[in-house]
Structures are given as structure tokens and as C-alpha cells.
Design an enzyme around this catalytic site. Sequence first.
Site, PDB file in Angstrom:
ATOM      1  N   GLY A 149       6.012  -0.527   9.220  1.00  0.00           N
ATOM      2  CA  GLY A 149       4.817  -0.408   8.387  1.00  0.00           C
ATOM      3  C   GLY A 149       4.998   0.670   7.344  1.00  0.00           C
ATOM      4  O   GLY A 149       6.117   1.123   7.099  1.00  0.00           O
ATOM      5  N   ASN A 150       3.903   1.065   6.715  1.00  0.00           N
ATOM      6  CA  ASN A 150       3.985   2.168   5.749  1.00  0.00           C
ATOM      7  C   ASN A 150       2.696   2.980   5.802  1.00  0.00           C
ATOM      8  O   ASN A 150       1.766   2.630   6.536  1.00  0.00           O
ATOM      9  CB  ASN A 150       4.284   1.646   4.341  1.00  0.00           C
ATOM     10  CG  ASN A 150       3.202   0.710   3.852  1.00  0.00           C
ATOM     11  OD1 ASN A 150       2.051   1.096   3.706  1.00  0.00           O
ATOM     12  ND2 ASN A 150       3.569  -0.548   3.613  1.00  0.00           N
ATOM     13  N   HIS A 151       2.642   4.054   5.005  1.00  0.00           N
ATOM     14  CA  HIS A 151       1.540   5.022   5.127  1.00  0.00           C
ATOM     15  C   HIS A 151       0.327   4.686   4.269  1.00  0.00           C
ATOM     16  O   HIS A 151      -0.562   5.518   4.113  1.00  0.00           O
ATOM     17  CB  HIS A 151       2.024   6.424   4.758  1.00  0.00           C
ATOM     18  CG  HIS A 151       2.959   7.003   5.776  1.00  0.00           C
ATOM     19  ND1 HIS A 151       2.589   7.212   7.082  1.00  0.00           N
ATOM     20  CD2 HIS A 151       4.254   7.379   5.686  1.00  0.00           C
ATOM     21  CE1 HIS A 151       3.605   7.718   7.749  1.00  0.00           C
ATOM     22  NE2 HIS A 151       4.641   7.818   6.918  1.00  0.00           N
TER      23      HIS A 151
END
Length: 401
Positions: free
Chosen positions: A210-212
Site C-alpha cells: 500500500g502507500n501513505h
Amino acid sequence: MLGCKNILLGITGGIAAYKTTFLVRLLIKAGANVKVVLTDSASSFVSPLTLATLSKNPVLSSFVDADKDSVDWNNHVELGLWADYMIVAPATANTLSKMASGACDNLLLATYLSAKCKVFFAPAMDLDMYKHPSTKISFDKLKSFGNVIIPASSGELASGLHGEGRMAEPEDIVEFVINHIRTGLPLANKKVLITAGPTYEAIDPVRFIGNHSSGLMGFELAKAAENLGAEVVLVSGPTNLSVSNHQIQVKKVVSADEMYNAVHSFYKDVDIVICAAAVADYKPKTKADQKIKKSDAELTIELVKNKDILLSLGAQKKNQFLVGFALETENEVENAKGKLKRKHLDAIVLNSLNDKGAGFGKATNKITFIDKNSSIKTFELKTKAAVALDILNEIISRIHA
Ligand code: CTP
């Protein structure tokens, strides 16, 4: 639509005045600030104390407060200018006629004459009064001044007769006012589709790539679009955010494939699309059915490219105004322009990671808006709510051009 709006409710002397306690409640619930002005005869039908308690404001009915030692003047000009909207409910034949002719022998009439805002009338009277030619003249005159009449409904009247003249129910008054306001807004009758947040690409049942991305930019865009009158669909990856506004349809997704399918299911019916999601570019080639156990010193996960949602929307574009985001670290404008062209966009919002306060996980953003004619506009660092409004105003100026 009514959130934080100042609403002045004028109540005149009809039996339907008792229903205005519910009207005040509904307006407050919708987020409005409410002040009430009562005519003398209205206070025989509804208690000023109830209205003051519900509206959280003193209820005014005369030019001066006679029961006080010092004479306090209730400034009708200030009241009129305070109001974003004025609602007169119930509006009796007597008050309608006086307002139509410009009489101002009580505080409510003088406030009406001072008000510069849109004024809504919810008439209430017996059926013969409602149909009387003089009442019709009042309606026509008031409408010609730019006021709005909320039609009375049919049913049993206080006289015992049946017919037209019942004041619209409080829920219907609020709905009427909201719909009326909405039709005057720049995105009225427009459907806007927004993507937001990250996507999670499953490795096994408990792990993902995923990412932030917090999703904040997309959520602020959705709220701003709705405030500008649009019907909004927000397709969001996993975030901690929620929308309190029921007018925004939220479709929650997890992976890029789910986001792709959701976006395409809405695409053909929408007018504007803004892809603010930080979609994962790659996903694991296979998702393990069971949790992967640690064994070897190294683990290799084979990744395959996700479908580019924005690219696919550009390829199928008909009349939609399509906007993408670009997060760049070098040759920012050139790279963003390249994306705009490659994905057949109408505009692109450029975030540069070289700008402090811009991009992921921040409450603020600094953007450059570039359209397909290479018009470039750079904005200051702002809250994401303010940035959302800038983006939508840029879009509005182009779709209405
Ligand atoms: N986008 C998308 N689907 C993807 C990837 C990106 O819809 N699978 C959208 C994003 O929502 C955003 C824009 O495309 O509007 C970003 O374009 P992209 O080419 O991915 O740019 P970057 O993420 O900045 O990546 P890169 O520079 O690596 O190309």
C-alpha cells in the site's frame, strides 16, 4: 447546503405557526444559524420561549424591547443583512399583502424590506383566501421581486374545510429551500466522480502492498463539489475518513482492480471525473491463499502492473471533463503535461514533492493546475479544503466557458 448559513425565520399569525417549532429544529439540525422574528399575532399560536430555546437565539417581535429598563432597539437593517436566507412561515394573506405592497408597520415587515437575501414564503390560509384574486396578486408581485413561494398543500384546514391552503410540512419546506439553493449553484445538475485514498494490493490474507495516502484531498474535493451543487460519487480506497453528508455516495474499495471496476460502473453517467487516488502501480502476481510463513532468508514477490484507471477513462472519454493528479519530483511541468496528453485528460493537478507542505499525509497542498491548452496556474500553499475549491473553480470556469 444549509450548514453555517444564517436563516431568518419570520412567523406570522396563523394556526400553522405551531409547526414552526419543528421547522426551527430541522434548520438547526441541518447546521443553520436561526433567528426568529414573530409578529404579535403569531405569539398567540406559538411560544416565543420554545422558539428561543430551539433556535438558541432571542426571539424578536417589536422594534424596541419594552420590558427592559434601557430601551433596546431591534435593528431590522442589521437583521435583514445578517440573513443568508429568509423564510416566512406561515405566511398569512395579511402579511403577504403587506410585504407585496411594501408596508412596514412591524419588525418582521421592516426586516423583510431590509433583507437583500432570497426570501421564501410558505403561505397558510383557508382555501377561499388562498384562491382569492388579491392573494394571487400578492404571490405574483412577491415572485416578480425575486422571492420564492413554497406552494401550500391540500388537505383539512383549521376551518374544517378541505382544500388548498395548508402550510407545507416543515420537512417539505426545508427540502424545498435546499433544492432551490442547489439549482442556483455552479455544479447543479452535474454528476462528479472522484477517486481518493490509496489502494491495498493483497500479498496474502493478512499482508498487502500500500502507500501513505490519507485520502484527504479526494474527500475535500467530494465535499466541495457537493457544496457547489453536484451529485457526488466518491470511490475511496482504505482510509480513516468518512463523510457526514448523505448527499455524497461513497463506494469503498480496497484494491486497484476494485477501484477500476467501481469507477467504470459510474463513468458513463458522470460529467466530471477527478482521479485523486494514489493507486498502487503494481500488485502481487498471485495472492497466497494462506498466510505466508517465514522460512528462507529472502522472499521474492513477483509483481505485475495494475491497470491504469485514469488512462482507461481517457481512452473511453465521451463528454466527461477528466482531471488527473501528478506527483512529480523533477521536470514537474513537462512530466505533468506528458501525462495529461498520454491519458487524454482535460486538466491535470500537479503536486511537486519539492514544495514543502504538498502531497501525501499533509493537511495542506500546493498545486499547479494545467489544462489541455497548456494554460498553467500555480496556487499558494493552502489547506486541502481550500485547494479543493480552487480545483473545482478551475473546472467550473472551463465547463461553463
Ligand atoms: N492513476 C490511476 N490508476 C493507476 C495509476 C494512477 O487512475 N493505476 C491516476 C491517479 O489517480 C492520478 C494519476 O493517475 O490521477 C497519476 O498518474 P501516474 O502516471 O500514476 O503518475 P504517478 O503516480 O505520479 O506515477 P509515475 O510518475 O510513476 O508515472
